[in-house]
Design a protein around this motif. Structure first.
Motif, PDB file in Angstrom:
ATOM      1  N   GLU A  47       0.828  -1.191   0.000  1.00 17.87           N
ATOM      2  CA  GLU A  47       0.000   0.000   0.000  1.00 17.87           C
ATOM      3  C   GLU A  47       0.873   1.256   0.000  1.00 17.87           C
ATOM      4  O   GLU A  47       2.056   1.220   0.327  1.00 17.87           O
ATOM      5  N   PHE A  48       0.211   2.376  -0.350  1.00 18.52           N
ATOM      6  CA  PHE A  48       0.899   3.659  -0.289  1.00 18.52           C
ATOM      7  C   PHE A  48       1.103   4.063   1.167  1.00 18.52           C
ATOM      8  O   PHE A  48       0.332   3.685   2.046  1.00 18.52           O
ATOM      9  N   ASP A  49       2.129   4.849   1.414  1.00 20.00           N
ATOM     10  CA  ASP A  49       2.395   5.384   2.741  1.00 20.00           C
ATOM     11  C   ASP A  49       2.236   6.897   2.701  1.00 20.00           C
ATOM     12  O   ASP A  49       2.731   7.567   1.782  1.00 20.00           O
ATOM     13  N   TYR A  50       1.517   7.431   3.704  1.00 19.40           N
ATOM     14  CA  TYR A  50       1.311   8.866   3.820  1.00 19.40           C
ATOM     15  C   TYR A  50       1.938   9.339   5.135  1.00 19.40           C
ATOM     16  O   TYR A  50       2.012   8.586   6.108  1.00 19.40           O
ATOM     17  N   THR A  51       2.373  10.589   5.143  1.00 14.74           N
ATOM     18  CA  THR A  51       2.935  11.170   6.357  1.00 14.74           C
ATOM     19  C   THR A  51       2.204  12.463   6.687  1.00 14.74           C
ATOM     20  O   THR A  51       1.872  13.247   5.799  1.00 14.74           O
ATOM     21  N   THR A 214       3.623   8.183  10.013  1.00 16.89           N
ATOM     22  CA  THR A 214       3.432   7.521   8.728  1.00 16.89           C
ATOM     23  C   THR A 214       2.308   6.506   8.853  1.00 16.89           C
ATOM     24  O   THR A 214       2.258   5.735   9.821  1.00 16.89           O
ATOM     25  N   ALA A 216      -1.282   4.460   6.428  1.00 18.15           N
ATOM     26  CA  ALA A 216      -1.766   3.956   5.145  1.00 18.15           C
ATOM     27  C   ALA A 216      -2.801   4.872   4.505  1.00 18.15           C
ATOM     28  O   ALA A 216      -2.939   4.886   3.280  1.00 18.15           O
ATOM     29  N   THR A 217      -3.556   5.639   5.290  1.00 23.55           N
ATOM     30  CA  THR A 217      -4.603   6.499   4.741  1.00 23.55           C
ATOM     31  C   THR A 217      -4.367   7.935   5.181  1.00 23.55           C
ATOM     32  O   THR A 217      -3.926   8.179   6.316  1.00 23.55           O
ATOM     33  N   PRO A 218      -4.661   8.927   4.333  1.00 24.31           N
ATOM     34  CA  PRO A 218      -4.418  10.333   4.704  1.00 24.31           C
ATOM     35  C   PRO A 218      -5.245  10.766   5.911  1.00 24.31           C
ATOM     36  O   PRO A 218      -4.712  11.371   6.845  1.00 24.31           O
ATOM     37  N   LYS A 476      -0.591  13.921  -0.897  1.00 21.91           N
ATOM     38  CA  LYS A 476       0.238  13.064  -1.734  1.00 21.91           C
ATOM     39  C   LYS A 476       0.970  12.057  -0.857  1.00 21.91           C
ATOM     40  O   LYS A 476       1.377  12.395   0.262  1.00 21.91           O
ATOM     41  N   PRO A 477       1.142  10.846  -1.354  1.00 28.14           N
ATOM     42  CA  PRO A 477       1.908   9.859  -0.574  1.00 28.14           C
ATOM     43  C   PRO A 477       3.393  10.143  -0.660  1.00 28.14           C
ATOM     44  O   PRO A 477       3.853  10.937  -1.502  1.00 28.14           O
ATOM     45  N   ASP A 480       6.587   6.011  -3.585  1.00 32.30           N
ATOM     46  CA  ASP A 480       5.759   4.827  -3.821  1.00 32.30           C
ATOM     47  C   ASP A 480       6.513   3.575  -3.393  1.00 32.30           C
ATOM     48  O   ASP A 480       7.522   3.207  -4.003  1.00 32.30           O
TER      49      ASP A 480
END
Length: 771
Positions: A47-51, A214, A216-218, A476-477, A480
């Motif tokens: 999955e994407f990672d968001y911070t 960090t 998985a979801t914003p 934005k993640p 990737d």
């Protein structure tokens, strides 16, 4: 070429590794493809990672050393600046956030998340993977864990009580007869994972804490980070309030003690005056009220000195009692604060105030943390240092100073006693009691002010840390992770392929490179014969390269042999099918092309086929001549190549090896040396018997032919060991069937420039080789 300097050997190793990569390129391609396939398979599971970022502001504590008061509001911070980060990452914060945000619950299909609204955990629960199934027909809800039914209840009732769940599913949010999978984890485990994803950094002035999380979801990562900050501020407020309340309680206890001391001193003064009211008074009446007394100055001085020394002794005795009790009990601050001399020492007053403050902080921290917490250990060490070292040292110094003052006052009292011996002591006692009342009253007033200040501070406390910037959902993640994982799989497959190629190359016992000969066998290389073409298409260039290679070989052999003539060499190989006959034939043609009368002797009387290459009959040949079945003239045959003659192997006999050991072959060579410039003897392989050794001793020179990719290095070493005891000179090695790219050093450039071959004007095809 054996040996060499380290730089050259390092260059050879790098060249060999590159050659190994090219040799086993199919292995590298295969592992790279497998790595890419693995990365593609992992693509859909990553999955994407968001911070999300936020910041906290740490309130700076006022400098109490620049202020005269020592009240609780002007005290130091609850924690050191660096300890705020430890508190932020503690389970007291993260565990609470995990529970309040429901991070311990994971629903596999997010469309069913509304069905888990209000999901909670009891104090004791069973974590694991669960499945809930709503059956409209039976109007029931079934909860299963790892295929085992945990509980079946009617729709609308609580589910999961046997495993510690406090949950009533929203039936409308569940799909009929469709199992919904979810996972419940221990909040402590989730908190540990949350702590790993949390980054904290404090600025150089220790005024701001930068926090990054960090996820998985914003929305989830921003909500969780804000919950962490809010819990941090909430816990800081609770800790500070508790600390101020502890300080208030301590001051209340001190105020009660001082109040009792004040009441007792007032009662003592009152009782003294009642008991002495009927006695004659030695107090002088003033001539004019409030202005002048009839009493002389000596009496006033004596009373003052007596009062001072009694007070000093009382203070010193009180301090000695405190010091005597100190090793077995804690230091009583109120007992020291009631001593006037202590109040006159600014250092002791400051140390006692610091001890009171430290005890309050220690009690507040112990209610929230264990003794292993670093802040608790620091404050506890501070209290012990003040109680056992600082204050006792100051008390002993003050006691010594009082002792010195007592001695000086005693001298003055002795002198005044002679003058005032008849003055009764009750006046002194009354003055001492009055001073005691005045001191207790002053201390009571001061402590009452500090207590009121602490009470007000506990009711209006403000936390030392506040939220400066709240987290917002990132748009934005970060990098990737899927692309990074794919590249890692591909690079890993490529690296594994290169490593496997080098390993396969190292495990290969066959001769593959020029360095195998020079390093392992310790022999010089006379020439490199490339792989010859098969007569189709692009083999013309291969044939021209072969021609040039035999020209180089001819020159190297001639100069390696030396000035002796004729040039006689025995050519052999460790094993069969290594191309010694082909090399012999082409080398003979090469010598003949420069005008050398050349004779080729097929000494392989067992399986020699040199006659086929030079297109002559096998009989009569060498064995026929040695058996006297043919003359020398009959045994020597002309070939289609000018200046090249051949003595074929001849008829096959069981006794052919013995014929080679007869003296007649020596006579044959003696006769042939008179007729030819070059004599090349094609012998059987070294592994076939002693034939090659016999022929080598006759010519005195041996050229060893090795085929790359075929000759076993250990086998060749074993066979060459037999030559060390014979009078045979090893000219060097001829590498046959060499593949471009497997050479190092000089031999790495064994190919020749295309289009620069020697040709006739009428025929541009160039020379040919014997194949």
């Amino acid at each position: 070429m054996a040996g060499g300097d380290p730089e050259e050997e390092s260059g050879l190793d790098l060249s060999r590794m590159l050659a190994a990569v090219l040799r086993f390129k199919w292995v590298i391609v295969l592992t790279t493809i497998l790595g890419g396939a693995g990365g593609a398979a992992a693509w859909k599971y990553i999955e994407f990672d968001y911070t999300a970022d936020a910041s906290l502001w740490i309130q700076e504590a006022p400098n109490t050393q620049q202020r005269g008061d020592q009240g609780p509001i002007s005290g130091s911070q609850l924690l050191r600046s660096s300890s705020w980060i430890d508190l932020l990452r503690s389970f007291a914060v993260l565990n609470t956030v995990v529970v309040t945000e429901g991070l311990y619950l994971t629903v596999q299909d997010s469309t069913f998340t509304p069905a888990f609204a209000g999901f909670g955990l009891a104090d004791r629960f069973v974590p694991g993977d669960y499945e809930v199934l709503y059956s409209p027909a039976a109007e029931s809800v079934t909860l299963s864990r790892e295929g085992t039914v945990v509980e079946a209840t009617a729709s609308g009732e609580q589910v999961g009580a046997p495993v510690g769940f406090d949950w009533t599913p929203a039936i409308d949010a569940l799909a009929p007869d469709l199992p919904v999978e979810f996972t419940v984890r221990a909040p402590r485990d989730v908190a540990i994972e949350l702590e790993r994803n949390l980054e904290t950094r404090i600025d150089a002035n220790a005024a701001f804490i930068r926090v990054r999380l960090t996820g998985a979801t914003p929305e989830g990562v921003a909500s969780t980070l804000n919950a962490i900050l809010e819990r941090q501020v909430e816990l800081a407020a609770e800790l500070k309030t508790a600390s101020l309340q502890e300080r208030t309680e301590v001051l209340a206890g001190q105020l009660a003690t001082v109040e009792r001391e004040l009441v007792e001193s007032e009662r003592a003064l009152e009782l003294f005056r009642v008991n002495t009211i009927a006695l004659p008074s030695d107090a002088a009446m003033p001539i004019q009220g409030g202005i002048q007394f009839t009493q002389g100055p000596a009496f006033q001085t004596y009373n003052s000195l007596k009062l001072q020394i009694e007070q000093l002794r009382s203070n010193r005795a009180a301090m000695e009692r405190v010091l005597a009790d100190l090793p077995d009990s804690t230091l009583r601050v109120e007992a020291l604060e009631a001593i006037p001399e202590v109040q006159s020492s600014s250092q002791l007053v400051a140390a006692l105030a610091e001890l009171t403050d430290a005890r309050v902080r220690l009690r507040g921290l112990r209610q929230r943390f264990t003794d292993e917490y670093i802040a608790v250990q620091d404050v506890r060490q501070e209290v012990e240092d003040l109680e056992r070292v600082t204050i006792p040292r100051l008390l002993m110094a003050l006691a010594q100073r009082i002792t010195d003052d007592e001695a000086r006052l005693q001298d003055r009292i002795d002198q005044a006693t002679q003058e005032l011996g008849d003055i009764p002591p009750r006046s002194i006692e009354e003055a001492r009691l009055e001073r005691r009342v005045a001191l207790a009253n002053r201390l009571f007033t001061e402590l009452r002010g500090r207590y009121q200040e602490a009470s007000l501070a506990s009711l209006s406390s403000v936390p030392d840390v506040r939220i400066l910037d709240r987290a917002v959902p990132p748009t934005k993640p970060i990098v990737d992770a899927r692309l990074r994982a794919l590249l890692m799989f591909i690079v890993g497959g490529l690296g594994a392929g290169i490593g496997l190629a080098i390993l396969l190359d190292r495990l290969d016992a066959r001769v593959q490179y020029a360095s195998d000969v020079t390093a392992s066998l310790g022999l010089d290389i006379l020439g490199v014969v490339p792989v010859m073409g098969n007569g189709k298409g692009s083999s013309d260039q291969a044939a021209r390269n072969a021609v040039e290679a035999f020209r180089d070989l001819r020159v190297n052999v001639e100069f390696a042999y030396g000035a002796g003539r004729p040039l006689a060499i025995t050519l052999t190989s460790p094993d069969q099918s290594e191309g010694k006959s082909t090399v012999t034939a082409n080398l003979a043609v090469g010598f003949a092309s420069v005008g050398r009368r050349t004779l080729v002797i097929d000494g392989d009387t067992r399986k020699g086929d040199l006659h086929r290459m030079l297109q002559v009959p096998r009989k009569p040949g060498l064995t026929d001549f040695l058996r006297d079945d043919a003359t020398l003239v009959e045994a020597v045959q002309n070939t289609k190549f000018p200046l090249v003659d051949i003595i074929a192997s001849g008829s096959r006999f069981r006794t052919s090896p013995e014929l080679l050991a007869s003296g007649k072959i020596g006579e044959l060579l003696g006769e042939l040396w008179k007729r030819y410039d070059v004599i090349l003897v094609d012998s059987p392989p070294l592994g076939a018997g002693a034939d090659a050794l016999i022929l080598g001793t006759l010519t005195g020179q041996i050229g060893l032919i090795l085929r790359t990719g075929q000759t076993n290095m250990s086998y060749a070493q074993a066979k060459l060991a037999g030559l060390e005891r014979l009078p045979i000179r090893m000219l060097g090695v001829i590498l046959n069937g060499f593949v471009a790219g497997r050479a190092q050093g000089y031999y790495a450039y064994s190919e020749y420039i295309d289009g620069y071959e020697a040709t006739d004007e009428a025929d541009e095809t160039g020379a040919s080789v014997v194949s």
